[in-house]
Design an enzyme around this catalytic site. Structure first.
Site, mmCIF file in Angstrom:
data_model
loop_
_atom_site.group_PDB
_atom_site.id
_atom_site.type_symbol
_atom_site.label_atom_id
_atom_site.label_comp_id
_atom_site.label_asym_id
_atom_site.label_seq_id
_atom_site.Cartn_x
_atom_site.Cartn_y
_atom_site.Cartn_z
ATOM 1 N N ASP A 145 125.884 55.750 19.175
ATOM 2 C CA ASP A 145 126.815 55.710 20.319
ATOM 3 C C ASP A 145 128.256 56.069 19.932
ATOM 4 O O ASP A 145 128.703 55.770 18.825
ATOM 5 C CB ASP A 145 126.813 54.302 20.950
ATOM 6 C CG ASP A 145 125.613 54.119 21.877
ATOM 7 O OD1 ASP A 145 124.812 55.048 21.995
ATOM 8 O OD2 ASP A 145 125.502 53.038 22.485
ATOM 9 N N TYR B 245 128.409 58.477 28.936
ATOM 10 C CA TYR B 245 128.406 57.180 28.268
ATOM 11 C C TYR B 245 129.112 56.129 29.111
ATOM 12 O O TYR B 245 130.198 56.367 29.638
ATOM 13 C CB TYR B 245 129.093 57.310 26.902
ATOM 14 C CG TYR B 245 128.865 56.114 26.014
ATOM 15 C CD1 TYR B 245 127.568 55.672 25.755
ATOM 16 C CD2 TYR B 245 129.929 55.431 25.441
ATOM 17 C CE1 TYR B 245 127.343 54.573 24.954
ATOM 18 C CE2 TYR B 245 129.710 54.325 24.623
ATOM 19 C CZ TYR B 245 128.416 53.901 24.391
ATOM 20 O OH TYR B 245 128.191 52.814 23.587
#
Length: 476
Positions: free
Chosen positions: A19, A221
């Site tokens: 991430d 995201y």
């Protein structure tokens, strides 16, 4: 780790695409620490959406692991443990075994407890609401409300009595055009707030659905405090608006991020493909995607225009306060075409002219009492935490979940109410560790963690500067 190690043996190079935030950076660093990749090149790649273009672009720009970001994540974790374990230890001894305190959860609990004290200390005051039901010369209904709410029953009775005796007419009609601009695309915080208000989702439920949508490549995201959109996204949305709603509704806008330490190069939460109006496997995912799509698309559309109407009426002698009626109607929908749920209720008033006679059907007064401040909803608490600089986008959902899991707060009709245990723990911390659960201290610590991430200050020194005086107070 075993699986990664096995696969890496067959590969020529290793790319770490965890991430794009501090936690992701730390996970990448841990993988390198835990696995011996030998002499193989190991690079870090970052993207904010799982789409072909974004991944190809990321692969063109590999970099080394960012040690500052990794250290900031580690500093946060260590800091949270130092505070959590030491304060919890005291609470076990002084309040009850098995309870806990946390660096960010305790200030959040304090905010809820302070509101509860305000509610308990509140003394209601009485006032009278006076309503008149009238009809226009065309027999259309026109409900009116007195512009003043008298505190005394005697005055309320006088207004009602005069209203019954005298003739009524329209005193003024005021029409003003107002515009409603679309809101910025979602950040983590505004997404959690909107999903709570509109869909009734808790922050953790919102984040679960968003995680799945991100992994499936449907949205960018979902941990971000930026409201910016990439040029490519803006172009894509504008083309979609033109095709679906017509060229005259397109208005390209840029939104500045208000947050002082907006995370790295993130974008707002938006659909990866604006042309896809529906996405997701479960009901939650579909509803959340629709919300994200509407907000992102509406952000690149023209303002809605609204006509606001205010009618004032009075009796012939003018010896009582004016009575009023307020209404509005949408004259140009603009961005509301993409986000119909934001329309609200139009209240259209009948057409009347100044001096027009009104016939009174009935007039009466009702005693009401001022209400105490309301408890925070989950959406309200997220907004308050963000405003005060407590926590970061990735932490809001877990803060609220922790408070509920520990039974420091319970949810009643969407509102968060501190339990007796929550109030006792918060009061104990306020009495003995005021500084450490204050807004300023918590927000300053967040700033320091951001400075570690930017490479401006050293992690060990920051922690020892905090811990030496803190542990002294704990021991005392």
């Amino acid at each position: 780790l075993n699986e990664i190690e096995k696969l890496a043996k067959k590969a020529q190079e290793v790319l770490l695409a965890t991430d794009p935030d501090r936690e992701g950076e730390a996970i990448a660093w841990h993988i390198v620490e835990a696995i011996d990749f030998g002499k193989k090149p190991v690079k870090r790649v970052v993207f904010n959406e799982i789409t072909k273009d974004a991944i190809i672009e990321a692969l063109k720009q590999p970099r080394q692991i960012d040690e500052n970001l990794r250290r900031a994540q580690e500093a946060r974790r260590v800091l949270d443990r130092l505070v959590g374990y030491d304060l919890s230890g005291i609470i076990w001894k002084k309040v009850r075994y098995g309870l806990s305190a946390g660096r960010v959860q305790s200030p959040a609990l304090r905010i809820l407890v302070e509101r509860e004290r305000e509610i308990k200390a509140f003394v209601p005051e009485g006032y009278f609401v006076i309503s008149a039901h009238t009809k226009t010369s065309n027999k259309a209904d026109l409900p009116l409300t007195c512009s003043i709410e008298p505190k005394e029953k005697k005055e309320a009775d006088r207004i009602v009595s005069v209203g019954k005796k005298e003739d009524w007419s329209v005193k003024s009609v005021d029409e003003t055009e107002a515009k409603r601009s679309p809101k910025a695309p979602f950040t983590t915080s505004t997404l959690q707030q909107a999903a709570s208000t509109r869909l009734g989702f808790s922050p953790s439920r919102t984040m679960r659905a968003a995680q799945k949508l991100y992994e499936a490549g449907h949205i960018t995201y979902m941990r971000t405090d930026s409201t910016t959109l990439s040029k490519q996204a803006v172009g894509q949305i504008a083309a979609m608006v033109e095709k679906t709603f017509g060229q005259d509704l397109v208005q390209i806008r840029t939104y500045a991020t208000k947050s002082k330490n907006a995370q790295e190069a993130h974008e707002a939460v938006r659909p990866t493909d604006a042309g896809r109006r529906a996405a997701g496997n479960t009901d939650d995912e579909k509803k959340l995607y629709s919300l994200i799509w509407s907000r992102a698309v509406a952000s690149q559309m023209k303002d809605a225009r609204i006509m606001r109407t205010k009618i004032l009426a009075n009796v012939s002698s003018g010896s009582i306060p004016d009575f009023q009626a307020n209404g509005s109607r949408t004259i140009f929908y603009g961005w509301l075409e993409a986000d119909p749920a934001a329309r609200g209720d139009d209240v259209e008033l009948p057409k009347v002219s100044i001096g027009e006679k009104l016939s009174l059907i009935k007039i009466d007064s009702e005693e009401k009492f001022t209400q105490p401040p309301t408890r925070y909803s989950e959406a309200g608490l997220v907004k308050e935490l963000e405003k005060r600089g407590i926590g970061r986008p990735s932490t809001y959902a877990s803060i609220i979940k922790t408070l509920e899991d520990r039974e420091y707060v319970i949810k009643e009709n969407k509102a968060l109410r501190p339990t007796d245990t929550g109030e006792v723990v918060s009061s104990f911390l306020e009495d003995n560790f005021t500084k450490y659960i204050s807004d300023t201290f918590t927000a300053e610590m967040e700033d320091k963690l951001d400075s570690i991430a930017n490479g401006d200050i050293a992690y060990e020194k920051t922690l020892s500067d905090f811990y030496k005086p803190f542990i002294k107070e704990v021991e005392e």
